[in-house]
Design an enzyme around this catalytic site. Structure first.
Site, PDB file in Angstrom:
ATOM      1  CE1 TYR A   1       0.646   0.345   4.428  1.00 34.04           C
ATOM      2  CE2 TYR A   1      -1.600  -0.368   4.798  1.00 34.04           C
ATOM      3  CZ  TYR A   1      -0.370  -0.002   5.291  1.00 34.04           C
ATOM      4  OH  TYR A   1      -0.179   0.008   6.628  1.00 34.04           O
ATOM      5  CD  GLU A   2      -0.627   5.382   1.380  1.00 34.35           C
ATOM      6  OE1 GLU A   2      -0.461   6.150   0.425  1.00 34.35           O
ATOM      7  OE2 GLU A   2      -1.686   5.309   2.019  1.00 34.35           O
ATOM      8  N   GLY A   3       1.730   2.635  -2.643  1.00 35.45           N
ATOM      9  CA  GLY A   3       2.698   2.415  -3.724  1.00 35.45           C
ATOM     10  C   GLY A   3       3.552   1.202  -3.436  1.00 35.45           C
TER      11      GLY A   3
END
Lengths: 596, 596
Positions: free
Chosen positions: A438-440
């Site tokens: 998550y968040e890239g």
């Protein structure tokens, strides 16, 4: 399953690696000296150890649940959040103008780590609120700021980031949620967003969704995305909570880990359109969202460190208690605590060294952020900003990838008991697994490192870091101790490998993009490994100097031993990565698609 | 979530790396030529793909459950087991004298892999039965053999291994279960055993527990342990099922993975003593148990390969379907299936290369086992036995440690969907995590590698393997292709690193046991990596030769590309491990215990 905040290590990094004294000389940080840091960290430790940490296992066994559009969080979470809010923890790093305390990130990051060590699932709610606050401060109009900011900074309301849609995960060009302008200047928002962390919950009175959507007629791709505030409850003119907005939580996910953190599917506009307010200018949503994302990416890196620390503490506790097998050196004539066995020691040292290395890296990155935002000299601001931006993908990517390794070692130290859920070690292994996604994902971080952070400036920032590392090598050489020499050898080999890779990325980036991006994640892992090892090398030098003063000798000797271990066993991985990147690019894409 | 057995790859290894033609010339294996192998593998694939694989997800969602001492397995397991039994699969590698088919392990190992790819939890029941069969064949009296062996070989009854007790995990010296001799020659067994795989279930009429226990007056430690057969139901003189024995399943564990496999706590003798029958001689239990364990260790290594293969297939399927982001080389002007992105390709190739490398290693190990047991020449038997025994800890340790990496990459390929349990990728990540723990943790395998397999013969077997590898390097050099040269370079560096480490282990083993055992797991990982890479290098040479014949060109080119990738990206890790082992031993134990 208890947690003890590593205050001594955090304060060592803050003081000696990040240089808090210099930060406290920057305008706006005059109050943020070592005494403040110590007081804040001690208070923070007390709260997280006592209130938040005990809820971690409970959250795993009794996750947040969904019924008829409402989410009930794990028993105890509401009350813990009330205390979090009342303690003023949400506003720690945010401006005093909006009700925050305006402390440096150098101090705040340590508090973020403690909260996440205590309870990754719980900590996600404030983490997302932090991101929303940063985006609104940077981009929102004064009207929007006036309505939402103080409520978020005080923690009265919480924030979310709404990016992902079923067809658009990492690829925001594919966002389809639409926002139709209304005569009164507001928008009606329609669409489905998935993977929305704390998209619905019962811990706060209102939820402020920040939503990416397209205004009809906007350009295709990422250049046609705008950012909107869509509150769960509309806000009356007097600031009080108004009518329910047209956004519904239609389900939450059943996940591998961080089970207490509700991951919502949100449906906007099924009853005529959710009322939204444009943030900043039309079609600049991605830019604003990157502000949130960069804050959140750094914070997710800290989550990696946090879960590593917790897994380490648990493994050490077990290894001290569990009695099994005779030591191989015959030092005990019978079964001994397994912590005496060399392989258990190797696992614990690996966990410890990686955790301390990543913490040191994150701490100096935070100091660069503070200087980039507060230094009076524009040149110093720019230099610090470049350093910080180079480090963000490393903090995010390397600390989280490493946290999976650390949590897995934690399970291994427990042997068969590690596989039994009651023991608790397995939870860290499950929880940590989201952090590289998550968040890239790590690949997204690595693309950022290759493209924006390395190729764009022709490798200048990377080379400047290498030059600093070379200075540290010189200091290690001059110090003359066996430990310093051993570390200097590995650091030097790793730095040279790094420079080879930087040269490869800069030279081949245009002509052989596939070969360069085939090595992007290994490059990230190499660079993160190197920078963390460099910071531990600096720590070793500081520790050697401080030993002369006679205080804290045990802690300082442990720091030296840990730095040495890191160099011998973690930094030693770097040259192999160089070979794979520089000489192995072709073989990554040699197999034709149809042969898989 | 379907599974397709990699028959082509298995048969390639069996024919060209293991040399089935030579094995089929050994006495007793005359029927076991390539045609037999092909027919058996195809039949096996059909059964596992069609019957067993579809139950894998069901087992995770609807695990075995315990109530009032009885275990109910996942719906569908009983019926699948009935088909497994009726198909004669349990007896595949066991002697025809006891109702088996007497096929070589070289063929049987491929069938074991398929069953485990299809369903790790289900496969554990036959895996444990195999171990019990091997122990009874080697050590049991004719009377005991007559009562139990055929029932086990036909799969009518199943077997278990009862080693672990709450206070005795890896350390069998601490076993406390006691067996009191009775006037009729039987024993009364009393004690508690934990972590007993399929210790209780509903798939077969009887369960044959093999139990380690102490006879009163026996020597302390591992030299006073005897092995007993303790059936769940006693057996009447006519072979029919008799009274219930005094062994009860008091609970099963709640685990991170392999949830459908019931892990039992067994209580022996609460109602006056469980009737047990001594296997072989008193106090030689550990030796017999090692027979089971060695068979089981090899099989657990195959489990690692199996779960890697399944995770790989799932990730490839997702990567083909999922459309996301433009390719970095601009080859498509819009979103493309993620399999075109270099980092996704790197992850898939890593999964594939490790899986194929470990499969090749396990296959040649199986061939050595067959030769060690069937070769007419005692010298050849001895040499093959030494080679097999050297490889067992590598097959067990390296394949399973790698399977965690592979399953974790599988989750990563899925991005956010990988963290959602419904997707199924997370199950492999959870299931794989037990493999480095049970049947001896990786550290236990590494101790075996260091002590019995390397130091004991002064490194001879290790050096003989290195000499064979050097020959392969020579062949690669002579073949002249770019791929062969690239592989030769990495293989040569890895072999030299291996020889350095072997020298270190042999020389320092006595004087610096802590330093040597501090590097034992890295040594295992280095050696496993090398041997797997060597086998892929051999495969590359074979594939280059066969390409001239014109058949199967796509498969052969894929094999070459995979071998090259392994060398560039996996073998490249080896020199770093050497440095950590040879130069980093001291730093593992430098931190004093109280500093953790």
């Amino acid at each position: 399953m208890s947690y003890t905040a590593p205050l001594k290590d955090m304060l060592f990094d803050i003081q000696h690696l990040a240089g808090l004294e210099q930060i406290a000389r920057l305008p706006g940080f005059e109050e943020a000296g070592l005494e403040t840091a110590q007081a804040v960290l001690e208070e923070c430790a007390k709260f997280n150890e006592g209130v938040v940490a005990p809820l971690n296992v409970e959250g795993d066994r009794n996750p947040s649940s969904w019924k008829d559009g409402r989410v009930t969080t794990t028993p105890g979470f509401r009350e813990a959040y009330r205390q979090y809010r009342e303690g003023g923890w949400q506003g720690l790093q945010h401006p005093q103008d909006f009700g925050g305390q305006g402390l440096p990130k150098t101090i705040g990051a340590a508090c973020t780590e403690m909260l996440n060590s205590a309870n990754l699932s719980f900590a996600l709610c404030p983490l997302l609120t932090d991101g929303a606050i940063e985006a609104l401060i940077t981009a929102a109009s004064d009207e929007v700021k006036a309505v939402y900011l103080e409520k978020l900074v005080t923690g009265e309301w919480t924030g979310t980031m709404n990016l992902t849609e079923p067809q658009a995960g990492s690829d925001l060009a594919q966002v389809r949620t639409r926002a139709e302008p209304q005569p009164d200047g507001t928008y009606k928002v329609f669409g489905t967003k998935i993977f929305i962390t704390y998209g619905e919950h019962d811990m706060a009175d209102n939820i402020v969704h920040l939503v990416l959507a397209r205004i009809p007629g906007a350009p295709e791709g990422v250049k046609g995305i705008s950012l909107f505030v869509v509150p769960k409850f509309l806000v009356n003119a007097d600031g009080s909570k108004g009518a329910r907005n047209d956004v519904q939580c239609v389900s939450i996910e059943h996940k591998l880990g961080i089970k207490a953190s509700p991951t919502a599917v949100l449906q906007f506009g099924d009853a005529g359109g959710a009322t939204g307010y444009l943030v900043g200018q039309e079609n600049r949503g991605l830019e604003y969202m990157f502000i949130m994302m960069n804050a959140a990416r750094y914070a997710v890196g800290v989550q990696g460190i946090a879960v590593s620390e917790r897994a380490y503490q648990k493994a050490v506790e077990y290894a001290r208690d569990r009695v099994q097998s005779r030591p191989v050196d015959g030092s005990v004539n019978g079964p001994a605590p397994i912590i005496v066995h060399p392989d258990v020691r190797r696992m614990l040292m690996t966990m410890r060294a990686i955790t301390e290395g990543c913490r040191a890296m994150a701490c100096v990155a935070a100091a660069a952020y503070d200087a980039a935002h507060h230094h009076p000299d524009p040149g110093a601001r720019k230099q610090n900003q470049a350093f910080y931006e180079f480090l963000v993908p490393l903090v995010k990517g390397y600390s989280t990838e490493s946290s999976i390794e650390v949590a897995s070692l934690g399970v291994q130290v427990h042997g068969g008991m590690g596989f039994i859920e009651e023991t608790g070690a397995a939870q860290y292994y499950r929880d940590a697994r989201i952090l590289t996604i998550y968040e890239g994902t790590t690949a997204i971080q690595a693309n950022d490192l290759v493209g924006r952070k390395t190729a764009r400036d022709g490798g200048q920032t990377a080379q400047a870091i290498a030059a600093q590392i070379e200075q540290t090598e010189g200091e290690l050489g001059r110090s003359g101790s066996a430990e310093a020499k051993a570390v200097a050898k590995r650091l030097s080999a790793a730095r040279k490998a790094f420079l080879d890779v930087v040269g490869f990325v800069v030279q081949q980036g245009k002509g052989s993009p596939n070969a360069v991006f085939a090595g992007s994640v290994p490059y990230l892992m190499l660079a993160g490994n190197l920078v963390a090892g460099w910071q531990l090398a600096r720590a070793l030098l500081v520790a050697q100097d401080l030993l002369a003063t006679g205080e804290d000798a045990d802690f300082l000797r442990a720091k030296i031993a840990t730095a040495r271990f890191y160099a011998d066993h973690v930094l030693a991985r770097v040259p192999g990565l160089r070979d794979s990147i520089v000489e192995g690019g072709e073989s990554v894409t040699a197999l034709p698609l149809e042969a898989f």
